[in-house]
Design a protein around this motif. Structure first.
Motif, PDB file in Angstrom:
ATOM      1  N   LEU A  12      19.647  -6.829  52.342  1.00 49.34           N
ATOM      2  CA  LEU A  12      19.775  -5.715  52.338  1.00 49.34           C
ATOM      3  C   LEU A  12      19.001  -4.531  51.546  1.00 49.34           C
ATOM      4  CD1 LEU A  12      22.264  -3.257  53.811  1.00 49.34           C
ATOM      5  CD2 LEU A  12      23.300  -3.370  51.281  1.00 49.34           C
ATOM      6  N   LEU A  13      19.046  -4.549  50.047  1.00 47.11           N
ATOM      7  CA  LEU A  13      18.486  -3.694  49.092  1.00 47.11           C
ATOM      8  C   LEU A  13      17.554  -4.375  49.243  1.00 47.11           C
ATOM      9  CD1 LEU A  13      20.319  -5.172  46.560  1.00 47.11           C
ATOM     10  CD2 LEU A  13      20.259  -3.411  46.813  1.00 47.11           C
ATOM     11  N   LYS A  14      16.495  -4.924  50.380  1.00 41.76           N
ATOM     12  CA  LYS A  14      14.961  -5.494  50.399  1.00 41.76           C
ATOM     13  C   LYS A  14      14.474  -5.421  49.115  1.00 41.76           C
ATOM     14  CE  LYS A  14      14.932  -1.339  54.236  1.00 41.76           C
ATOM     15  NZ  LYS A  14      16.446  -0.912  54.302  1.00 41.76           N
ATOM     16  N   ILE A  15      14.633  -6.580  48.741  1.00 47.62           N
ATOM     17  CA  ILE A  15      14.425  -8.128  47.038  1.00 47.62           C
ATOM     18  C   ILE A  15      13.977  -8.399  47.671  1.00 47.62           C
ATOM     19  CG2 ILE A  15      15.126  -8.814  45.065  1.00 47.62           C
ATOM     20  CD1 ILE A  15      16.896  -6.507  44.814  1.00 47.62           C
ATOM     21  N   GLU A  16      12.814  -9.402  47.794  1.00 45.33           N
ATOM     22  CA  GLU A  16      11.889 -10.610  48.123  1.00 45.33           C
ATOM     23  C   GLU A  16      11.222 -10.482  48.961  1.00 45.33           C
ATOM     24  OE1 GLU A  16      14.442 -13.943  47.081  1.00 45.33           O
ATOM     25  OE2 GLU A  16      14.250 -13.944  45.113  1.00 45.33           O
TER      26      GLU A  16
ATOM     27  N   GLY B 209      26.993   2.576  34.008  1.00 44.93           N
ATOM     28  CA  GLY B 209      25.640   3.605  34.624  1.00 44.93           C
ATOM     29  C   GLY B 209      25.715   2.423  36.842  1.00 44.93           C
ATOM     30  N   ILE B 210      26.316   1.448  36.556  1.00 44.21           N
ATOM     31  CA  ILE B 210      25.922   0.744  38.205  1.00 44.21           C
ATOM     32  C   ILE B 210      27.056   1.493  38.698  1.00 44.21           C
ATOM     33  CG2 ILE B 210      25.656  -1.698  39.119  1.00 44.21           C
ATOM     34  CD1 ILE B 210      24.132  -0.950  37.281  1.00 44.21           C
TER      35      ILE B 210
ATOM     36  N   GLU C 263      21.833   1.374  44.812  1.00 39.87           N
ATOM     37  CA  GLU C 263      21.070   2.000  43.975  1.00 39.87           C
ATOM     38  C   GLU C 263      20.780   1.361  42.884  1.00 39.87           C
ATOM     39  OE1 GLU C 263      17.873   2.198  45.669  1.00 39.87           O
ATOM     40  OE2 GLU C 263      18.601   1.936  47.830  1.00 39.87           O
ATOM     41  N   LYS C 264      21.780   1.668  42.090  1.00 39.77           N
ATOM     42  CA  LYS C 264      22.147   0.791  40.767  1.00 39.77           C
ATOM     43  C   LYS C 264      21.389  -0.273  40.370  1.00 39.77           C
ATOM     44  CE  LYS C 264      22.036   5.814  38.932  1.00 39.77           C
ATOM     45  NZ  LYS C 264      22.980   6.383  38.741  1.00 39.77           N
ATOM     46  N   LEU C 265      21.925  -0.943  41.682  1.00 40.46           N
ATOM     47  CA  LEU C 265      22.843  -2.452  41.555  1.00 40.46           C
ATOM     48  C   LEU C 265      21.331  -3.094  41.317  1.00 40.46           C
ATOM     49  CD1 LEU C 265      24.355  -5.063  41.222  1.00 40.46           C
ATOM     50  CD2 LEU C 265      24.431  -4.931  43.772  1.00 40.46           C
ATOM     51  N   LYS C 266      20.539  -2.967  42.711  1.00 34.57           N
ATOM     52  CA  LYS C 266      19.439  -2.804  43.182  1.00 34.57           C
ATOM     53  C   LYS C 266      18.079  -2.126  41.569  1.00 34.57           C
ATOM     54  CE  LYS C 266      15.357  -2.164  45.723  1.00 34.57           C
ATOM     55  NZ  LYS C 266      14.558  -0.908  47.402  1.00 34.57           N
ATOM     56  N   LEU C 267      18.626  -1.494  40.629  1.00 38.35           N
ATOM     57  CA  LEU C 267      17.789  -1.621  39.570  1.00 38.35           C
ATOM     58  C   LEU C 267      18.394  -2.417  39.180  1.00 38.35           C
ATOM     59  CD1 LEU C 267      18.056   2.562  39.435  1.00 38.35           C
ATOM     60  CD2 LEU C 267      15.748   1.100  40.074  1.00 38.35           C
ATOM     61  N   LEU C 268      19.210  -2.839  38.667  1.00 36.97           N
ATOM     62  CA  LEU C 268      19.784  -3.555  37.064  1.00 36.97           C
ATOM     63  C   LEU C 268      19.280  -4.801  37.912  1.00 36.97           C
ATOM     64  CD1 LEU C 268      21.615  -4.581  35.097  1.00 36.97           C
ATOM     65  CD2 LEU C 268      23.490  -5.197  37.384  1.00 36.97           C
ATOM     66  N   LEU C 269      18.794  -5.474  38.937  1.00 31.95           N
ATOM     67  CA  LEU C 269      18.343  -6.512  39.509  1.00 31.95           C
ATOM     68  C   LEU C 269      16.801  -6.824  39.217  1.00 31.95           C
ATOM     69  CD1 LEU C 269      20.386  -7.564  42.981  1.00 31.95           C
ATOM     70  CD2 LEU C 269      20.551  -8.800  40.473  1.00 31.95           C
TER      71      LEU C 269
END
Length: 146
Positions: free
Chosen positions: A142-146, A114-115, A119-125
């Motif tokens: 890039l993923l706008k995380i944290e 599923g990765i 975008e799917k990687l972002k969900l995994l994180l």
């Protein structure tokens, strides 16, 4: 006990069955904006191996044609339950082929199935925030995380 040749062939066959290709010592699964790389790392202290996975975001690495798992913008390591403990070392002296296949199947379900995109990687994180410890700052930005 499992022999090294059997260990590598068993894991390799499983990865080929999931669509991976092999170049050199690494296995690749490529998508439009993401490359998943899997590699083996020999333990310095035992007859065991780590199975490392790297997610290379092509937008951040446009010139990296054959990346290694350590080049991953996000990295992780496969794990296995041995003697009722979850560990990341595949100890060949205390492992049988069925345990190996089950562990690879579980890890593929967690880290690969599923990765297929950034975008799917972002969900995994988001589902596995501990993976953020092995995520490069540029990837987090890039993923706008944290």
């Amino acid at each position: 006990m499992i022999y090294l040749k059997t260990f590598k062939k068993t894991v390799g066959d499983f990865l080929f069955g999931k669509g991976f290709t092999k170049k050199g010592n690494f296995y690749y699964l490529s998508f439009e904006n993401l490359i998943i790389v899997i590699g083996f790392q020999k333990s310095n202290f035992s007859n065991g191996y780590y199975i490392n996975i790297g997610y290379v975001i092509t937008e951040l690495n446009p010139n990296l044609l054959t990346p290694k798992d350590v080049d991953g913008d996000v990295r992780a390591r496969f794990s296995i339950v041995l003697n009722e403990k979850k560990v990341d070392l595949f100890d060949l002296d205390n492992l049988n082929e069925d345990e190996l296949i089950n562990a690879i199947d579980d890890n593929i379900r967690c880290y690969v199935d599923g990765i297929t995109s950034v975008e799917k990687l972002k969900l995994l994180l988001k589902e596995n925030p501990v993976m953020l410890y092995q995520t490069k700052l540029v990837a987090k930005q890039l993923l706008k995380i944290e």
